[in-house]
Design a protein around this motif. Sequence first.
Motif, PDB file in Angstrom:
ATOM      1  N   CYS A  16       0.835  -1.197   0.000  1.00 25.69           N
ATOM      2  CA  CYS A  16       0.000   0.000   0.000  1.00 25.69           C
ATOM      3  C   CYS A  16       0.872   1.250   0.000  1.00 25.69           C
ATOM      4  O   CYS A  16       2.030   1.223   0.394  1.00 25.69           O
ATOM      5  CB  CYS A  16      -0.894   0.019   1.240  1.00 25.69           C
ATOM      6  SG  CYS A  16      -2.034  -1.371   1.271  1.00 25.69           S
ATOM      7  N   GLU A  17       0.268   2.324  -0.436  1.00 26.91           N
ATOM      8  CA  GLU A  17       0.879   3.642  -0.377  1.00 26.91           C
ATOM      9  C   GLU A  17       1.289   3.973   1.068  1.00 26.91           C
ATOM     10  O   GLU A  17       2.282   4.651   1.300  1.00 26.91           O
ATOM     11  CB  GLU A  17      -0.207   4.617  -0.828  1.00 26.91           C
ATOM     12  CG  GLU A  17       0.234   5.945  -1.313  1.00 26.91           C
ATOM     13  CD  GLU A  17      -1.023   6.735  -1.757  1.00 26.91           C
ATOM     14  OE1 GLU A  17      -1.659   6.337  -2.751  1.00 26.91           O
ATOM     15  OE2 GLU A  17      -1.361   7.706  -1.058  1.00 26.91           O
ATOM     16  N   GLU A  18       0.520   3.495   2.023  1.00 32.33           N
ATOM     17  CA  GLU A  18       0.706   3.874   3.423  1.00 32.33           C
ATOM     18  C   GLU A  18       1.963   3.226   4.035  1.00 32.33           C
ATOM     19  O   GLU A  18       2.238   2.046   3.783  1.00 32.33           O
ATOM     20  CB  GLU A  18      -0.520   3.461   4.248  1.00 32.33           C
ATOM     21  CG  GLU A  18      -1.758   4.303   4.013  1.00 32.33           C
ATOM     22  CD  GLU A  18      -2.513   3.987   2.718  1.00 32.33           C
ATOM     23  OE1 GLU A  18      -2.210   2.960   2.068  1.00 32.33           O
ATOM     24  OE2 GLU A  18      -3.407   4.770   2.361  1.00 32.33           O
ATOM     25  N   THR A  19       2.669   4.004   4.832  1.00 33.43           N
ATOM     26  CA  THR A  19       3.764   3.470   5.644  1.00 33.43           C
ATOM     27  C   THR A  19       3.604   3.968   7.076  1.00 33.43           C
ATOM     28  O   THR A  19       2.901   4.953   7.324  1.00 33.43           O
ATOM     29  CB  THR A  19       5.155   3.906   5.116  1.00 33.43           C
ATOM     30  OG1 THR A  19       5.265   5.327   5.211  1.00 33.43           O
ATOM     31  CG2 THR A  19       5.371   3.475   3.676  1.00 33.43           C
ATOM     32  N   VAL A  20       4.274   3.263   7.989  1.00 33.77           N
ATOM     33  CA  VAL A  20       4.226   3.651   9.403  1.00 33.77           C
ATOM     34  C   VAL A  20       5.645   3.687   9.958  1.00 33.77           C
ATOM     35  O   VAL A  20       6.595   3.241   9.297  1.00 33.77           O
ATOM     36  CB  VAL A  20       3.394   2.647  10.248  1.00 33.77           C
ATOM     37  CG1 VAL A  20       1.949   2.595   9.763  1.00 33.77           C
ATOM     38  CG2 VAL A  20       4.034   1.259  10.241  1.00 33.77           C
ATOM     39  N   ALA A  39      11.455   3.887  10.282  1.00 37.28           N
ATOM     40  CA  ALA A  39      10.470   4.693   9.560  1.00 37.28           C
ATOM     41  C   ALA A  39      10.205   4.052   8.203  1.00 37.28           C
ATOM     42  O   ALA A  39      10.975   3.220   7.734  1.00 37.28           O
ATOM     43  CB  ALA A  39      11.002   6.109   9.378  1.00 37.28           C
ATOM     44  N   GLY A  40       9.101   4.430   7.581  1.00 39.43           N
ATOM     45  CA  GLY A  40       8.816   3.982   6.212  1.00 39.43           C
ATOM     46  C   GLY A  40       8.507   2.503   6.101  1.00 39.43           C
ATOM     47  O   GLY A  40       8.793   1.887   5.074  1.00 39.43           O
ATOM     48  N   VAL A  41       7.931   1.914   7.153  1.00 41.40           N
ATOM     49  CA  VAL A  41       7.605   0.480   7.114  1.00 41.40           C
ATOM     50  C   VAL A  41       6.294   0.302   6.342  1.00 41.40           C
ATOM     51  O   VAL A  41       5.266   0.881   6.690  1.00 41.40           O
ATOM     52  CB  VAL A  41       7.495  -0.090   8.537  1.00 41.40           C
ATOM     53  CG1 VAL A  41       7.041  -1.545   8.510  1.00 41.40           C
ATOM     54  CG2 VAL A  41       8.841   0.049   9.255  1.00 41.40           C
ATOM     55  N   ARG A  42       6.365  -0.507   5.299  1.00 44.31           N
ATOM     56  CA  ARG A  42       5.243  -0.653   4.365  1.00 44.31           C
ATOM     57  C   ARG A  42       4.043  -1.357   5.001  1.00 44.31           C
ATOM     58  O   ARG A  42       4.200  -2.361   5.703  1.00 44.31           O
ATOM     59  CB  ARG A  42       5.723  -1.453   3.160  1.00 44.31           C
ATOM     60  CG  ARG A  42       4.756  -1.532   1.991  1.00 44.31           C
ATOM     61  CD  ARG A  42       4.483  -0.209   1.349  1.00 44.31           C
ATOM     62  NE  ARG A  42       5.679   0.491   0.897  1.00 44.31           N
ATOM     63  CZ  ARG A  42       5.690   1.743   0.448  1.00 44.31           C
ATOM     64  NH1 ARG A  42       4.561   2.457   0.409  1.00 44.31           N
ATOM     65  NH2 ARG A  42       6.825   2.306   0.059  1.00 44.31           N
ATOM     66  N   GLY A  93       1.542   6.548  12.860  1.00 39.28           N
ATOM     67  CA  GLY A  93       1.109   6.971  11.525  1.00 39.28           C
ATOM     68  C   GLY A  93       0.919   8.475  11.495  1.00 39.28           C
ATOM     69  O   GLY A  93       1.127   9.158  12.502  1.00 39.28           O
ATOM     70  N   PRO A  94       0.501   9.005  10.338  1.00 41.39           N
ATOM     71  CA  PRO A  94       0.362  10.463  10.216  1.00 41.39           C
ATOM     72  C   PRO A  94      -0.777  11.049  11.048  1.00 41.39           C
ATOM     73  O   PRO A  94      -0.760  12.231  11.368  1.00 41.39           O
ATOM     74  CB  PRO A  94       0.109  10.676   8.717  1.00 41.39           C
ATOM     75  CG  PRO A  94      -0.370   9.368   8.207  1.00 41.39           C
ATOM     76  CD  PRO A  94       0.258   8.317   9.055  1.00 41.39           C
ATOM     77  N   SER A  95      -1.755  10.199  11.418  1.00 37.85           N
ATOM     78  CA  SER A  95      -2.912  10.736  12.152  1.00 37.85           C
ATOM     79  C   SER A  95      -3.091  10.139  13.536  1.00 37.85           C
ATOM     80  O   SER A  95      -4.094  10.407  14.200  1.00 37.85           O
ATOM     81  CB  SER A  95      -4.201  10.507  11.351  1.00 37.85           C
ATOM     82  OG  SER A  95      -4.131  11.160  10.114  1.00 37.85           O
TER      83      SER A  95
END
Lengths: 222, 222
Positions: free
Chosen positions: A69-73, A83-86, A129-131
């Motif tokens: 997915c586009e999302e990473t955590v 960082a940047g874990v798919r 995550g971002p939120s």
Amino acid sequence: MELESRVRQAVARLRQGQLEGGASPQEFWVPVAVSARHIHLSQEDVERLFGAGQTLHPIRELLPGQYACEETVTLVGPRGTFAGVRVLGPARGQTQVEISSSDGFVLGLHPPVRLSGNVEGTPGVAVVGPSGAIRLADGVIAAKRHIHITPDEAAAWSLVDGQNVHVEVVGGERPLTLGQVVVRVHQTYRLELHLDTDEANAAGLKTGDLGRVPEAKPAGGG
Amino acid sequence: MELESRVRQAVARLRQGQLEGGASPQEFWVPVAVSARHIHLSQEDVERLFGAGQTLHPIRELLPGQYACEETVTLVGPRGTFAGVRVLGPARGQTQVEISSSDGFVLGLHPPVRLSGNVEGTPGVAVVGPSGAIRLADGVIAAKRHIHITPDEAAAWSLVDGQNVHVEVVGGERPLTLGQVVVRVHQTYRLELHLDTDEANAAGLKTGDLGRVPEAKPAGGG
């Protein structure tokens, strides 16, 4: 990558075909797929990390029905972070983090070797995550190595679901034979040997390389 | 650790002794020593990183004549960094960094698998100390797995310097057989199998565990 995966399958079949025409018609080869650290999220945790009402955005297929997915955590352990874990989709019933033992040393936790879904008694980790951020009570594993295969291919090579086989890796500068590789049979699977980065690095393997399964024998000329 | 290492040697000898008294008198077992990322420095680089006139300060022996030092450095690659990387002494003719392939992914460089000292054409990395920083043009390797053994022990088990052997690791949840393990014979060596962290993690091994060398055979009852 769908195309890349198709190429791997083609190479494995070609190699088996070539070998069947040559001196060693009994040899079964499986293409390697190396799994880097990643996370599966429940829909509840997707919304906690990426916002209420959010869903995952697939960017490429990894297995039939499973995609990056586009999302990473960011994973935050007692000793370090990644960082940047798919995030892998689709969302699951239960959030699960798959890392290597080497990753575990960086984070400061020690994941047991488990098949996916078997997370009882495993360590947790903080996920940012971002939120939003969550603190998992458990769910961090080092994935047990396994082969994905369809029922037809398994039958053709006398392999059964749950069987433990060996995989021989030769030719490189770090040849080795892996024991206790579990065969997992399912109609949706593509033939692949799933290794984590420690295993791949120890064997000098990358995605698309091939390993040989000595236990696999053609069933009645299959 | 001198004591820990002595205990490992004793366990290996005990195990060999027990096996010699039992059903499998032919079996040769070697204790594992896992090497985490570390750096060897030239005296010139010691002074660049730690100050003019400075020398290394040993804190514990690892091998006869080789020791971990109080000093640590930070490795800075194009993609990531590792702080607290241990300096091993004594100072050598040439600075050399030994990391795993997994470490290489974090740093953003790809060390080839090499025996110590063979650094031609290897990648470099920036090294930062408390009093200075250097940019190595080369010298980053993933150490090729090898066994240290004395001439007497090698002769007793029909092993020769430079020989490639297998090491079998069984009993854990990640059993495997390593190929292309080089035997290195020297009077000062203690019996040990040196693996990097990728190899150890792929096999579920830690320092002090034992592996079996099938090629090793007692020479005339030795």
